[in-house]
Design a protein around this motif. Structure first.
Motif, PDB file in Angstrom:
ATOM      1  N   UNK A 123       0.837  -1.206   0.000  1.00 32.15           N
ATOM      2  CA  UNK A 123       0.000   0.000   0.000  1.00 32.15           C
ATOM      3  C   UNK A 123       0.866   1.248   0.000  1.00 32.15           C
ATOM      4  N   UNK A 124       1.896   1.271   0.865  1.00 30.35           N
ATOM      5  CA  UNK A 124       2.792   2.419   0.917  1.00 30.35           C
ATOM      6  C   UNK A 124       3.555   2.582  -0.393  1.00 30.35           C
ATOM      7  N   UNK A 125       3.972   1.466  -0.982  1.00 32.54           N
ATOM      8  CA  UNK A 125       4.656   1.527  -2.273  1.00 32.54           C
ATOM      9  C   UNK A 125       3.720   2.074  -3.351  1.00 32.54           C
ATOM     10  N   UNK A 126       2.460   1.643  -3.317  1.00 33.17           N
ATOM     11  CA  UNK A 126       1.491   2.129  -4.298  1.00 33.17           C
ATOM     12  C   UNK A 126       1.269   3.630  -4.157  1.00 33.17           C
ATOM     13  N   UNK A 127       1.235   4.131  -2.915  1.00 31.56           N
ATOM     14  CA  UNK A 127       1.068   5.573  -2.697  1.00 31.56           C
ATOM     15  C   UNK A 127       2.246   6.349  -3.275  1.00 31.56           C
ATOM     16  N   UNK A 128       3.464   5.872  -2.980  1.00 28.14           N
ATOM     17  CA  UNK A 128       4.650   6.548  -3.514  1.00 28.14           C
ATOM     18  C   UNK A 128       4.695   6.464  -5.031  1.00 28.14           C
ATOM     19  N   UNK A 129       4.360   5.313  -5.578  1.00 22.98           N
ATOM     20  CA  UNK A 129       4.362   5.132  -7.025  1.00 22.98           C
ATOM     21  C   UNK A 129       3.315   6.022  -7.685  1.00 22.98           C
ATOM     22  N   UNK A 130       2.141   6.142  -7.048  1.00 22.69           N
ATOM     23  CA  UNK A 130       1.083   6.995  -7.585  1.00 22.69           C
ATOM     24  C   UNK A 130       1.515   8.453  -7.629  1.00 22.69           C
ATOM     25  N   UNK A 131       2.242   8.900  -6.589  1.00 18.00           N
ATOM     26  CA  UNK A 131       2.721  10.284  -6.575  1.00 18.00           C
ATOM     27  C   UNK A 131       3.677  10.540  -7.733  1.00 18.00           C
ATOM     28  N   UNK A 132       4.593   9.604  -7.979  1.00 19.67           N
ATOM     29  CA  UNK A 132       5.555   9.762  -9.076  1.00 19.67           C
ATOM     30  C   UNK A 132       4.840   9.744 -10.416  1.00 19.67           C
ATOM     31  N   UNK A 133       3.920   8.798 -10.584  1.00 15.51           N
ATOM     32  CA  UNK A 133       3.195   8.686 -11.852  1.00 15.51           C
ATOM     33  C   UNK A 133       2.356   9.932 -12.105  1.00 15.51           C
TER      34      UNK A 133
END
Length: 306
Positions: free
Chosen positions: A38-48
């Motif tokens: 979940x935390x990785x998805x949040x960080x990835x979403x911010x970059x994307x």
């Protein structure tokens, strides 16, 4: 033989066994894995999200390169109705407003930070909430304040209408104070107390210790705060829109009406179309690049400080 084995058995019985490590249950392991993803998805979403914004803005600004041309785009004439899309006067207005706001806001913010970092707790309890409240006031309120309170004063002082860079300087200087003050306080508090005590032991006064020892030691953190304050000033839209006069020309003086990149985008986007709209997206790309450069400078300064 049995008599020799008996004491050994009793000794082993009296010796406490090593506690076996308790294994993590499968449910706990799955929960931790789920949180990690979940935390990785949040960080990835911010970059994307950042990448998609840049791609969308650049794609919408492609006619700037194909139809308008960089030479016309970076010229000094902004007259979309006549087919001129030069943004240099707007870029100069943004730079003028930002530099003036920093010239006023940096001493005010750093001075406030020095006072709050060394003042008693009772004084901080009264002043710190006021500084924090400045960051929470909507920019439209700052615009009203500048238009109703500061503009008439500037008009009386200069003999003009009061719209221009000078009025925007006062408004933006107040707006960037919370950012500069908060980050500067963190930088000053990171300086070990032993450095101050060593300065006092050498016979330096409190003021000499502040400007000759503490401030130079915290200069990287202060520069970090100034750069972030610059980003706030150059990206401000509504407050600037209400006080600069919105004239897309090179100003004759600091009290003459000007326009900035952000204010011109806000003014024209609602009715623009075709190349005019693409030029506005091109301004957005320029602002995006400037913001990215400022963030990169902050990261570089933070890396050097670390």
């Amino acid at each position: 033989m049995e008599a020799q084995e008996t004491p050994q058995i009793e000794q082993e019985a009296q010796t406490p066994k090593k506690r076996e490590l308790a294994l993590v249950s499968r449910s706990t392991y799955l929960k931790e894995k789920a949180l990690q993803w979940i935390f990785f998805a949040c960080a990835f979403l911010a970059v994307v999200t950042v990448i998609l914004i840049f791609v969308f803005t650049t794609y919408s600004a492609l006619p700037v390169f194909t139809d308008i041309g960089l030479a016309d785009f970076f010229s000094f004439t902004w007259a979309p109705s006549e087919g001129h899309y030069g943004i240099m006067s707007l870029l100069a207005g943004s730079g003028l407003v930002t530099v003036g706001a920093l010239a006023m806001g940096v001493p005010l913010g750093v001075g406030t930070a020095v006072y709050l970092s060394r003042s008693p707790a009772s004084a901080c309890a009264a002043h710190q909430p006021a500084v924090d409240l400045l960051a929470g006031i909507p920019s439209i309120i700052y615009g009203f304040f500048g238009m109703v309170i500061i503009r008439p004063f500037i008009a009386q002082l200069t003999g003009g209408l009061g719209f221009g860079a000078l009025t925007a300087w006062f408004v933006l200087a107040i707006m960037i104070v919370p950012t500069i003050t908060t980050l500067t306080i963190d930088a000053l508090n990171s300086i070990p107390m032993g450095i101050r005590e060593a300065s006092y032991a050498m016979g330096a006064t409190k003021w000499q210790t502040i400007y000759k020892v503490v401030l130079p030691a915290a200069k990287l953190g202060i520069v970090d705060a100034i750069v972030l304050g610059m980003g706030r000033a150059i990206g401000e839209t509504m407050a600037v829109l209400m006080v600069v006069g919105n004239a897309p020309v090179i100003p004759d003086s600091i009290s003459s009406p000007i326009s900035t990149l952000t204010s011109q985008i806000a003014l024209d986007m609602s009715y623009s179309s075709g190349l005019h709209r693409s030029a506005l997206f091109g301004m957005g790309v320029v602002l995006f690049i400037i913001s990215a450069a400022l963030v990169g400078i902050v990261r570089l300064i933070s890396k050097k400080r670390g």
